[in-house]
Write an enzyme that holds these catalytic residues in place. Sequence first.
Site, PDB file in Angstrom:
ATOM      1  N   LYS A  78     -43.056  49.219 -18.887  1.00  0.00           N
ATOM      2  CA  LYS A  78     -43.048  49.633 -17.475  1.00  0.00           C
ATOM      3  C   LYS A  78     -41.835  50.523 -17.217  1.00  0.00           C
ATOM      4  CE  LYS A  78     -43.182  47.446 -12.866  1.00  0.00           C
ATOM      5  NZ  LYS A  78     -43.157  46.132 -12.169  1.00  0.00           N
TER       6      LYS A  78
ATOM      7  N   SER B 166     -46.811  45.451  -8.913  1.00  0.00           N
ATOM      8  CA  SER B 166     -46.358  46.805  -9.190  1.00  0.00           C
ATOM      9  C   SER B 166     -46.509  47.215 -10.653  1.00  0.00           C
ATOM     10  CB  SER B 166     -44.897  46.962  -8.774  1.00  0.00           C
ATOM     11  OG  SER B 166     -44.095  46.057  -9.466  1.00  0.00           O
TER      12      SER B 166
ATOM     13  N   SER C 272     -45.703  40.765  -9.465  1.00  0.00           N
ATOM     14  CA  SER C 272     -46.007  42.080 -10.027  1.00  0.00           C
ATOM     15  C   SER C 272     -46.430  42.143 -11.475  1.00  0.00           C
ATOM     16  CB  SER C 272     -44.791  42.994  -9.835  1.00  0.00           C
ATOM     17  OG  SER C 272     -44.651  43.288  -8.468  1.00  0.00           O
TER      18      SER C 272
END
Lengths: 496, 94, 509
Positions: free
Chosen positions: C81, C156, C180
């Site tokens: 990420k 997210s 997330s």
Amino acid sequence: MSAWEPVIGLEVHVELDTATKMFCGCPVTKGDPPNTHTCPVCLAHPGALPVVNERAIEYAARIALALGCEVRPRSIFHRKNYFYPDLPKAYQISQYDEPLAVAGSFDYWVGDEKLSCRINRVHMEEDAAKLIHAGGEAGRIAGSEYSMVDFNRGGTPLIEIVGEPDIPSPEAAREFLQQLRDLVIGLGVSECNMEEGQIRWDANISVRPAGSDRLGTRTELKNMNSFRFLQQALESEVPRQVAVLEAGGAIEQETLHFDPETGVTTPLRSKEEAHDYRYFPEPDLVPVTADAAWIERVRQSLPELPAARVERFTSQYGLSRYDAAVLGGGAALAGFYEELVAQGIEPKLAANWVMGEYSAHLHSAGLEPGHGHVTAARLAALLRLVAAGEVSGTAAKQAFALMVEERAEPLDVVARHDLGQVSDTGELAAVVAAVLAAHPAQVEQFRAGKEQVAGFFVGQVMKVTQGKANPQLAAELVRAALRGGDAAPTDAGAPA
Amino acid sequence: MIDHDDVRHVARLARLRLAPAEAERMTAELAKILDHIDKIGELDLAAVEPTAHVLAVSDVLRPDKPLPCLSRDDALRNAPAVSGDCFRVPRIQS
Amino acid sequence: MTAGLDPLRLTAREARRLLTDGELAASELTKTYLDQIERVEDRVHAFIQVTADNAAKYATEIDQEAGATRGALAGLPTAIKDNMVTEGVTTTCGSRILGNYQPVYTATAVRRIWGDHIVMLGKANMDEFAMGSSTENSAFGPTHNPWDLSTVPGGSSGGSAAAVAAGEALWALGSDTGGSVRQPAALCGVVGMKPTYGAVSRYGLIAFASSLDQIGPLTRTVYDCALLLRRIAGHDPCDSTSVALPGEIELPGAERLEGLRFGIPTEYVARGIEPGVMARFEKTLTLIEELGGTCVEISLPHTDYALPAYYIIAPAEASANLARFDGVRYGFRAAGADDLTEMYEATRGEGFGAEVKRRIMIGTYALSSGYYQAYYGQAQRVRTLVRRDFDTAFAQVDLIVSPTSPTVAFGLGTRTADPLAMYQSDICTIPVNLAGLPAISIPCGLAGHLPVGFQLMGPAFSENRLLSAAHALEGAIGFTAVPTFCDSRDAADAPGGSCGRPDREAVER
């Protein structure tokens, strides 16, 4: 002015002499090229995290204990949020309502009088980076075109010492600060170098009717970079406030800037609003605990504190309170003095010289006690000559100055510059006899009752010996010779 | 509730420039969100300790020993503006 | 066996075996994933940056390494990420304000798996500064859920989840502050775990909410999740809030749930759970009992206050964490500013997206003079109560379960107009972040054509218990569906072969 009394409180920041910064492993250095001692943490790169410096806590605790504070069993860090280019995270990691230590006091002397100032708290935080303003006048912010940031200093451990408004005069404020600085230096936690900003302070000042215990509205004075300026600024602000109040006005709570050239305090361009720091507990750090055993260990490691040392000087060396305070207040000077005495110099003589010539020399050469060419050993060597009467007091002062200038040994200086005095009784007696013989008229005057004529003879002896006669011995011998009538000292060749 | 002045004040504190339409929209959105958040005010929590740290850990310390620094080039690598060896910022209007 | 690798079905466990046994070269494995990226990325958009050349090159280097010197995860293609800093590789955090940021160091968790010789395929897309539940807040465009490209992958860590689901990565790292990792895992039909707070170092994880953030794995199976977690977990001297786990992370093998009590919190299932999700959830509860577990109703009474408390604490901490993005030392700086204040305001005004600005505003407001006690102070007290609820419950049960998300993947653009509606996506995931407890989401079936996630939560440092139970349950669930458009198995150009078949026979339920 006697109808009003000043009420002064000082907030002092001290940069610690740890090897590394407060929250990262970058070295704490002075004067290196900009931005050469940084890392993701003190540059506040995304993802960077602080880790507390173990030694900084110990040093902070030392200061706190030396100030008689209570070290709290648990303290935490808080974020103090505001935007400024020298603050890379846009918050300073500091302490707020759970600081390291609270409730202490600091005893200090103003002349002969011992005063006490309560200490509200001692806490830990990190220093900001260095900002340099370009294009303005004398590097000031006002009128600058742009600014530059050097992050070497950013993150240096900073201790904040907050005093209660117990300081009763500008002079006392200066003494307080000077002696606090001495204390901190004596603890070995900071050199408190003023030029490098290792010790900084803000002053809060208000006035009130003499004898009242209510506090008036205070103003804040910032950015005074010498003790002298502090005193001057306060001496300028006190009458200003009094004048306002006597005219029926009210003091504005504002921040003032002191201009040493004009001697005037003016309000700083106030920011739009007072800072809202939005303090909240620092989530990236965990609490710091201090148990009784650890506190005791730190306390044991404290060197002799100034107050105790001053007491000891009065009893051990028979010094007056004033002299003891001057000599014993700071560890470095006290150490020098004690070394001098240990070398056999009589305490009072040592005291006079350390407080006199030696201190003046330190001041003009910009040296700290114990530094430079004048070691305790060298000064002791000179003072031994004085004690033995081989050098007069005046000549010794000359010798001192020459010793410094030539970076030479005292005995060598005295010899080469012929500063020794004649203290040989036999030698001097011969001179006295010769002088008396050369001035029979004055001898008669003395015999006739004009005793002060003796001084004339002493002067002549000094002239003949080119100032090298030991004046006390000369005077003694002159008197003896005069009183002994024509019984001159036993020397061959003296006229009857 | 939160009004335009509040929004302007908070935006200033946070150094965020909001265009007028943005500020307008933000005021409405924040009002709604705060309305929902206000729910926690229903509870009487005077007797409850706040949790500042969810871990029961204390005294995490680092020895006072130097660690490697960034080179000056790395320190300045991402700088939007540089003056000599320093980061450069526009004039600070005092 | 070199042909027939199926990137949608291959597990890290199997890939590791193939590599170690010499049946597969690292460069072939990496090529398989890079090819898949080429095939589907234009529609999925899971990545902000694909580091294809470096990945291929590195995989080749690994092949040249003797087996003995290879790291524990050598050759395994991984997506990271984009909120974990990677030295030498631009790290944007999904934001324009870091669009050009070149990190000067690497996040500890990433450094550890780089040390294990994983192959980083690229930086995965995300909601800007990890604020969001749909990855629609990315400054670089949204990610599309591979199961239905008109829907969101969750957020997210939407890019990480979608990459794994679409076969664009073998596995991925994401981060979880309010759900997330778990919520996108649920919406994308993969496994996602948030460890106990402090288990994985946050050094190098671009901070959103410091007291809530944790890095976690997104993987195809629970076993893979354990495999990755054990490499990234562990005390880090650079993170004062990291702790050593009490023991090693064990690779799970249990197939039964005998002796385990599972608590179902009434407050979680009483609210707005979509019928399709509820059906899969209840079916899974039946499986638990079939495996010998006991299901018990419990109460977590302060659940309703968790969401508002989170939406004070997280934005408050974020408002301070994001204050460093001021255009001074790195990142975007707005042009044309006359003075410092103008520069700050323009930089942050232009550099941050709408959701980030909203949260900074809320956070700043909650901490501002006069409001601290009512908001932040109060929220920290609610946090104590939420933690106490869990502590009390865990005296009665060993694990707590719930649906991971109240809904399946929703349509792109359907919640962007209403921030509050978006926040509701996290009601089941937020409480364990507040309490600092570990939780894992595993796929438990489809509702219509979209995956549903099942969440298990455990006491602090119960990772092994969680992984073991999740693994057993996963086996019983037997979820083997894959997003059809990504599946090349039936396509003309798809290689046939048996490589990459999952460890257990597929049985669709």
